[in-house]
Enzyme design. Structure first.
Site, PDB file in Angstrom:
ATOM      1  N   GLU A 215       0.811  -1.057  -0.055  1.00 50.24           N
ATOM      2  CA  GLU A 215      -0.033  -0.240   0.069  1.00 50.24           C
ATOM      3  C   GLU A 215       1.086   1.255   0.126  1.00 50.24           C
ATOM      4  O   GLU A 215       1.978   1.295   0.443  1.00 50.24           O
ATOM      5  CB  GLU A 215      -1.057   0.092   1.235  1.00 50.24           C
ATOM      6  CG  GLU A 215      -1.996  -1.029   1.078  1.00 50.24           C
ATOM      7  CD  GLU A 215      -2.877  -1.096   2.352  1.00 50.24           C
ATOM      8  OE1 GLU A 215      -4.123  -1.456   2.183  1.00 50.24           O
ATOM      9  OE2 GLU A 215      -2.611  -0.779   3.536  1.00 50.24           O
TER      10      GLU A 215
ATOM     11  N   CYS B  85       3.433   8.706   0.851  1.00 48.73           N
ATOM     12  CA  CYS B  85       3.942   7.696   1.934  1.00 48.73           C
ATOM     13  C   CYS B  85       4.120   6.563   1.218  1.00 48.73           C
ATOM     14  O   CYS B  85       2.938   5.688   0.759  1.00 48.73           O
ATOM     15  CB  CYS B  85       3.134   7.733   3.058  1.00 48.73           C
ATOM     16  SG  CYS B  85       3.783   6.441   4.228  1.00 48.73           S
TER      17      CYS B  85
ATOM     18  N   CYS C 275       6.942  -6.418   7.169  1.00 48.76           N
ATOM     19  CA  CYS C 275       7.929  -5.802   7.941  1.00 48.76           C
ATOM     20  C   CYS C 275       8.257  -7.029   9.063  1.00 48.76           C
ATOM     21  O   CYS C 275       7.355  -7.657   9.631  1.00 48.76           O
ATOM     22  CB  CYS C 275       7.658  -4.488   8.805  1.00 48.76           C
ATOM     23  SG  CYS C 275       8.849  -4.007   9.685  1.00 48.76           S
TER      24      CYS C 275
ATOM     25  N   CYS D 262       7.350  -4.376  15.798  1.00 47.35           N
ATOM     26  CA  CYS D 262       6.711  -3.702  16.714  1.00 47.35           C
ATOM     27  C   CYS D 262       5.548  -3.786  17.164  1.00 47.35           C
ATOM     28  O   CYS D 262       4.793  -4.151  16.479  1.00 47.35           O
ATOM     29  CB  CYS D 262       7.020  -2.150  16.347  1.00 47.35           C
ATOM     30  SG  CYS D 262       8.626  -1.591  15.869  1.00 47.35           S
TER      31      CYS D 262
ATOM     32  N   CYS E 214       2.404  -1.847  15.920  1.00 52.38           N
ATOM     33  CA  CYS E 214       2.267  -1.621  14.656  1.00 52.38           C
ATOM     34  C   CYS E 214       1.525  -2.739  13.832  1.00 52.38           C
ATOM     35  O   CYS E 214       1.799  -3.985  13.883  1.00 52.38           O
ATOM     36  CB  CYS E 214       3.634  -1.398  14.174  1.00 52.38           C
ATOM     37  SG  CYS E 214       3.575  -1.258  12.310  1.00 52.38           S
TER      38      CYS E 214
ATOM     39  N   CYS F 106      -0.280   5.961   9.893  1.00 56.68           N
ATOM     40  CA  CYS F 106       1.127   5.360  10.273  1.00 56.68           C
ATOM     41  C   CYS F 106       0.700   4.113  10.988  1.00 56.68           C
ATOM     42  O   CYS F 106       0.022   4.175  11.935  1.00 56.68           O
ATOM     43  CB  CYS F 106       1.970   6.431  11.157  1.00 56.68           C
ATOM     44  SG  CYS F 106       2.753   7.629  10.015  1.00 56.68           S
TER      45      CYS F 106
END
Ligand code: SAH
Ligand code: SF4
Length: 338
Positions: A91, A104, A111, A115, A118, A331
């Protein structure tokens, strides 16, 4: 044949043409058609001979991202869901803040750093994006929006500094005057603090802006919520950040405010102490909640209070307006599900 010519960097195109016994500068011309002029048909490359255009058409295809879905909000934010050649999904998010138009972009499919707060971390890691897949997010979004982007932030899915070689290839395409022609002064890379990658970036020719996702001022707490911190201690991150500021551009520290975890007045004071004497900016982000995660944004008064304490410090402080939350485009909310 079904080889995608768009995967090649400028250098690789020049080499390729040399090997095919075609003048090297033709590689430059093709690169310009592909990236600056956004051509998707070899026959439109009018400064090449018809014979060469036909030759290229027979050998190669021009392919990058397929737009699977695009959703927008009333404030103009748009989230793009792209399908890659191998059907993986990523995305990007377009954020209009006149006169700025920011995109962005993602650097990885998922990932690997996990974290705890997230959503991208939640889906795990599939693979690194190639340089052209990173750059194509910008090109395709520009095509869709109908305007050039003014700013690029590498804050989408993934950790840019764990994919630094491809990141550099993307930067070449994005900044080249025969590519997308966007100045590196308008490019920001966000990292969770990868020491090795920060060193490479520091020693590279690039002078892009660097944002470091600090989030926690205490090494032990940081390790708890950001497992990557175990092998990348705060002390070293700060040392490298300082070098980066001295040699290149003033760095920004990002601080995601999460209810009850790092939003107390004392946390703000410790943040000031940690960064004392280090010319840097602080960017506060109110936590974007995600259905499958237990964390929450602080109450608005808490955020104001936190911000007020920082206003009295030596650092310029900004609070990032969380746009696009309702479409999960903020984010830490990108998971690329169709
Ligand atoms: N991997 C890089 C870049 C992508 S994450 C990095 O971590 O910096 C981009 C930013 O989103 C980081 O600052 C991260 O701390 C923040 N973030 C992650 N989850 C978030 C959430 N749910 N709400 C708000 N910000 C979040
Ligand atoms: Fe990865 Fe950044 Fe999310 Fe951490 S915050 S899991 S590093 S994308």
């Amino acid at each position: 044949m079904d080889i995608n010519i768009k995967q090649y960097s400028l250098n690789e195109l020049e080499e390729l043409f040399k090997k095919l016994n075609i003048e090297k500068y033709r590689g430059r011309q093709v690169f310009q058609w592909l990236w600056q002029k956004n051509t998707r048909d070899f026959m439109e490359m009018t400064n090449l001979s018809i014979a060469l255009r036909k030759n290229l058409s027979a050998r190669y295809v021009i392919r990058d991202l397929r737009l699977l879905k695009n959703i927008g909000t009333s404030d103009g934010v748009q989230k793009f869901l792209w399908e890659l050649e191998d059907r993986d999904l990523i995305e990007s998010v377009f954020i209009p803040e006149p006169p700025r138009r920011t995109i962005c972009v993602s650097t990885q499919v998922g990932c690997p750093l996990g974290c705890l707060f997230c959503a991208t971390g939640l889906i795990g890691f599939k693979r690194n994006l190639k340089g052209f897949e990173i750059a194509a997010q910008i090109q395709r979004a520009q095509e869709f929006i109908g305007e050039k982007m003014t700013n690029i932030v590498f804050m989408g899915m993934g950790e840019p500094l764990l994919n630094i070689e491809n990141l550099f290839v993307a930067l070449e395409i994005v900044t080249s005057s025969i590519g997308l022609g966007i100045s590196q002064r308008h490019i920001t890379i966000s990292t969770s603090g990868i020491i090795e990658g920060m060193e490479k970036l520091l020693n590279s020719k690039w002078k892009v802006k660097l944002a470091i996702s600090l989030n926690f001022v205490d090494q032990a707490v940081r390790e708890k919520y950001m497992p990557v911190a175990k092998n990348n201690p705060l002390k070293e991150i700060l040392h490298l950040a300082r070098l980066y500021s001295e040699k290149k551009e003033m760095v920004t520290f990002e601080y995601v405010l999460i209810r009850g975890l790092n939003d107390k007045p004392d946390d703000a004071r410790r943040l000031i102490r940690l960064l004392k004497g280090f010319p840097s900016k602080i960017n506060l982000i109110s936590y974007n909640e995600y259905p499958e995660l237990p964390y929450q944004a602080p109450e608005p008064e808490r955020i104001l209070e936190f911000q007020k304490i920082l206003f009295d410090s030596e650092h310029p402080v900004t609070l990032r307006k969380s746009k696009g939350k309702e479409i999960l485009a903020g984010c830490g909310q990108l998971v690329a599900r169709p």
